[in-house]
Design an enzyme around this catalytic site. Structure first.
Site, mmCIF file in Angstrom:
data_model
loop_
_atom_site.group_PDB
_atom_site.id
_atom_site.type_symbol
_atom_site.label_atom_id
_atom_site.label_comp_id
_atom_site.label_asym_id
_atom_site.label_seq_id
_atom_site.Cartn_x
_atom_site.Cartn_y
_atom_site.Cartn_z
ATOM 1 N N ASP A 47 0.858 -1.187 0.000
ATOM 2 C CA ASP A 47 0.000 0.000 0.000
ATOM 3 C C ASP A 47 0.896 1.238 0.000
ATOM 4 O O ASP A 47 1.800 1.372 0.835
ATOM 5 C CB ASP A 47 -0.910 -0.004 1.234
ATOM 6 C CG ASP A 47 -1.913 1.136 1.199
ATOM 7 O OD1 ASP A 47 -2.971 0.956 0.564
ATOM 8 O OD2 ASP A 47 -1.623 2.196 1.788
ATOM 9 N N ASN A 51 -2.430 13.004 -4.971
ATOM 10 C CA ASN A 51 -3.722 13.169 -5.651
ATOM 11 C C ASN A 51 -4.392 14.478 -5.255
ATOM 12 O O ASN A 51 -4.918 15.210 -6.094
ATOM 13 C CB ASN A 51 -4.647 11.996 -5.319
ATOM 14 C CG ASN A 51 -4.801 11.035 -6.475
ATOM 15 O OD1 ASN A 51 -4.372 11.320 -7.581
ATOM 16 N ND2 ASN A 51 -5.412 9.894 -6.221
ATOM 17 N N HIS A 64 -5.772 14.113 -10.149
ATOM 18 C CA HIS A 64 -5.813 12.680 -10.441
ATOM 19 C C HIS A 64 -4.965 12.307 -11.647
ATOM 20 O O HIS A 64 -4.487 11.175 -11.753
ATOM 21 C CB HIS A 64 -7.259 12.227 -10.671
ATOM 22 C CG HIS A 64 -8.088 12.261 -9.415
ATOM 23 N ND1 HIS A 64 -7.951 11.339 -8.403
ATOM 24 C CD2 HIS A 64 -9.044 13.135 -8.999
ATOM 25 C CE1 HIS A 64 -8.787 11.611 -7.421
ATOM 26 N NE2 HIS A 64 -9.485 12.702 -7.760
ATOM 27 N N ASP A 124 -2.471 9.264 -11.563
ATOM 28 C CA ASP A 124 -2.476 8.120 -12.472
ATOM 29 C C ASP A 124 -1.084 7.884 -13.053
ATOM 30 O O ASP A 124 -0.622 6.731 -13.161
ATOM 31 C CB ASP A 124 -3.479 8.354 -13.606
ATOM 32 C CG ASP A 124 -4.914 8.244 -13.122
ATOM 33 O OD1 ASP A 124 -5.119 7.758 -11.993
ATOM 34 O OD2 ASP A 124 -5.826 8.653 -13.866
ATOM 35 N N ASP A 160 -4.405 2.552 -4.574
ATOM 36 C CA ASP A 160 -2.943 2.530 -4.479
ATOM 37 C C ASP A 160 -2.453 1.231 -3.841
ATOM 38 O O ASP A 160 -1.394 1.200 -3.217
ATOM 39 C CB ASP A 160 -2.444 3.747 -3.675
ATOM 40 C CG ASP A 160 -3.045 3.801 -2.271
ATOM 41 O OD1 ASP A 160 -3.924 2.964 -1.965
ATOM 42 O OD2 ASP A 160 -2.636 4.672 -1.478
#
Length: 669
Positions: A535, A543, A548, A552, A578
């Site tokens: 994680d 973000n 975003h 990405d 994530d």
């Protein structure tokens, strides 16, 4: 006085005239008898032709109606298989909803008892399957008959869930030879397969009725790590969609839909196979088979679920028989003889004969017109069509076949279709083709063929044997359809269903499938299996601060760094957001896994240049490690252990990789 010439000739003239008049009734009677006899013979010929045409017409009606009703059941089970394969599996709740929708969409025949699903179960998953089955049905259910077998295919759900269908839940289809053979054929051929004749108990009185069951394989859509099974040496299926069908109710509904005046009182027979036999008899409500009353039936083959059925029809004896004889013909002779002395009757007989001649000529004209229509259909159909003799030599090809392959009639007439072989199939493939064609009368499969220009195409090929009324082979009819584009599209859809759209990594569906396969291999060969839950720390801030799109791009960059650590047998999955999961079949010891996690953590923590125009992005990663068998007995437990270890790492303060706590009694290596 002298006599006049007239007086001298009168004694001889009138007697000769009278004798001629007296013989006229004999002549008329003889002529009438001859005409009546000729008419009776002509009537026999006409009745014989009428019987043949009426019997074949009724046989076509029965076969077409039965084909329409069986096609609805086939479409339903194929739709269930396609839905399950596209979804990566099939849960009982989803199956019930989808089966109810399909039953309304395809209007299943009355003989169809419902739509079912049988899950493929191994000895390793048998106990967990029985628990899940009992929970879903709210009753203590086990796979039956009891006993250890290489694999099981228990009925998991059968919609509608009436008392008759509920009795089938848990029954292992692989334990019964007829059902097992159909399941294996469905798995090997990749097409719906119907069983041979069965006896199903579906009434409270315990009466057992003739029936068949249609099965369609539900494949696993993900690429398979080699995992031997009794069905396929390279991959295990999800299971099978099924549709049990009672023959009597299926035939009753099929016959109700036929609008043919000759159906009443006629004998209808259905056999499983290409030859009439008592063992293969499926339907004979008048109990005619094996008795002298069944003397001259006509037969026609019907393909259903990779099997051949033989449909037979014998017209009612109220109509003229196949020899053209009928009780009314004696009366015709009697009446014709009695009335033959009347000239009007002679005239009427002549008119009747003339009319019959015209009808015969009209039938010849209609036959020629039908032949012209058949030729137009042959050339106008969009599918490529080839007709060969029984030795496999080409007689004719249509224009669509020429457009499909480049070969013309001139290229192939009198030659074998071996010229189309692409080299993608071995000799056993073609041997199996001919064996099935000679045994069942038909063959259908997808085949790779080489066109005249050298291009290789995937064709959907259907071959049918054309026989005469005595079941002697006359021709083979082959129909070709180019499905290359469809095949490529399906491969693309399969990839999209099992991979993450952003990073191209495996998704959770593919991960779980490969993890179960890795555990099966580990149990068989004594391997270890490792799982790392990862994680990202700090990703949410990226973000929130940069949007975003930047997030990405960062996920894509992280996935590329993680892939640098993969072996060929490893699987890296983006589980969502994530979170990433790394599956390591044949995992090393825990120290090596910890060392790998440290290297991954160091690589992910390096700054990311160029994603943001002015800022070097920095994140870190928390990693939890589990290994079979120390930290979990199955896939779910192993994933849960790694997940919990990852959360310990995340909340530990220093984000160091954490190994899951071992199970009670387990030892670490």
């Amino acid at each position: 006085m002298g006599q006049s010439p007239l007086q001298g000739s009168s004694p001889s003239g009138p007697p000769q005239y009278r004798r001629r008049i007296q013989t006229l009734p004999v002549v008329v009677l003889a002529a009438g008898l001859l005409i009546s006899t000729g008419f009776a013979i002509q009537n026999v010929v006409f009745n014989r032709r009428l019987h043949e045409q009426a019997e074949i017409a009724l046989l076509n009606d029965v076969t077409d109606s039965l084909r329409m009703h069986t096609s609805a059941a086939t479409a339903a089970v194929v739709s269930i298989s396609a839905m399950a394969e596209a979804s990566g599996g099939l849960m009982p709740e989803g199956f019930i909803h989808y089966a109810q929708t399909l039953s309304q969409t395809y209007q299943l025949p009355e003989g169809a008892l419902g739509l079912g699903y049988a899950r493929y179960v191994t000895p390793a998953t048998k106990a967990s399957f029985e628990r899940d089955l009992s929970v879903f049905h709210g009753d203590a259910l086990v796979i039956r008959p009891a006993g250890l077998r290489p694999a099981y295919a228990p009925v998991t759900v059968l919609e509608p869930m009436n008392p008759g269908n509920r009795r089938a839940i848990g029954f292992d289809l692989l334990s019964e030879p007829v059902r097992r053979q159909a399941l294996l054929q469905a798995a090997q051929r990749g097409a719906p397969v119907v069983t041979g004749k069965l006896q199903l108990q579906q009434t409270r009185s315990g009466e057992r009725l003739p029936a068949v069951i249609l099965y369609s394989l539900i494949r696993r859509t993900s690429p398979a790590i080699p995992s031997p099974s009794p069905l396929n040496p390279s991959a295990e299926p999800w299971g099978w969609a099924s549709c049990p069908i009672l023959i009597q109710e299926l035939m009753q509904e099929s016959l109700r839909k036929i609008n043919n005046p000759n159906l009443q009182g006629s004998t209808i027979l259905v056999f499983d196979g290409v030859r009439p036999s008592g063992e293969g008899l499926l339907y004979d409500p008048m109990e005619m088979y094996g008795t002298p009353r069944l003397s001259d039936p006509n037969y026609q083959r019907l393909s259903f679920g990779e099997r051949q059925w033989l449909v037979g029809v014998q017209l009612t004896r109220a109509l003229p028989g196949p020899d053209g004889l009928h009780p009314s013909q004696g009366l015709i002779l009697l009446v014709g003889g009695l009335l033959s002395i009347v000239a009007s009757l002679v005239s009427r007989e002549l008119v009747t004969s003339h009319r019959q001649t015209l009808e015969a000529l009209q039938q010849v004209s209609e036959a020629a017109e039908e032949q012209a229509i058949s030729a137009a259909v042959f050339e106008g159909t969009v599918e490529g069509v080839v007709i060969t003799n029984p030795e496999g030599q080409v007689i004719s090809v249509n224009q669509s076949f020429t457009q499909l392959t480049g070969y013309t009639n001139l290229d192939l007439r009198g030659k074998s279709l071996r010229i189309l072989r692409s080299g993608n199939h071995d000799s056993s493939f073609y041997q199996d083709l001919w064996q099935q064609l000679l045994r069942d009368g038909s063959w259908r499969h997808q085949i790779w063929n080489r066109c005249k220009d050298g291009k290789i195409q995937l064709h959907d090929l259907s071959i049918t044997t054309i026989t005469d009324r005595h079941l002697r082979t006359l021709y083979y009819l082959a129909m070709y359809q180019d499905v290359t584009a469809k095949h490529e599209e399906q491969q693309t859809i399969l990839h999209q269903a099992t991979h993450d759209a952003l990073t191209g990594l495996a998704n959770r569906t593919l991960l779980v499938d490969r993890l179960e396969q890795a555990l099966a291999m580990a149990q068989r060969y004594g391997y270890m299996v490792g799982v790392m839950f990862m994680d990202l720390d700090g990703f949410k801030a990226v973000n929130d601060n940069f949007g975003h799109a930047i997030g990405d791009d960062l996920l894509i960059a992280v996935s590329k760094r993680l892939q640098d650590f993969l072996r060929k047998t490893d699987t890296l999955c983006r589980q969502g957001g994530d979170e990433f999961v790394l599956l390591l079949p044949q995992a090393p010891d825990l120290d090596s896994l910890m060392s790998l996690a440290e290297r991954i953590r160091a690589a992910v923590s390096q700054p990311y240049h160029g994603i943001h125009p002015t800022v070097d992005l920095r994140i870190s990663v928390s990693i939890g490690i589990s290994r079979w068998p120390e930290h979990g007995a199955d896939a779910d437990a192993l994933m849960l252990a790694a997940d919990r270890a990852m959360y310990q790492s995340k909340h530990g303060g220093d984000s160091l990789p954490i190994v899951a706590a071992p199970l009670q009694g387990a030892t670490s290596a």
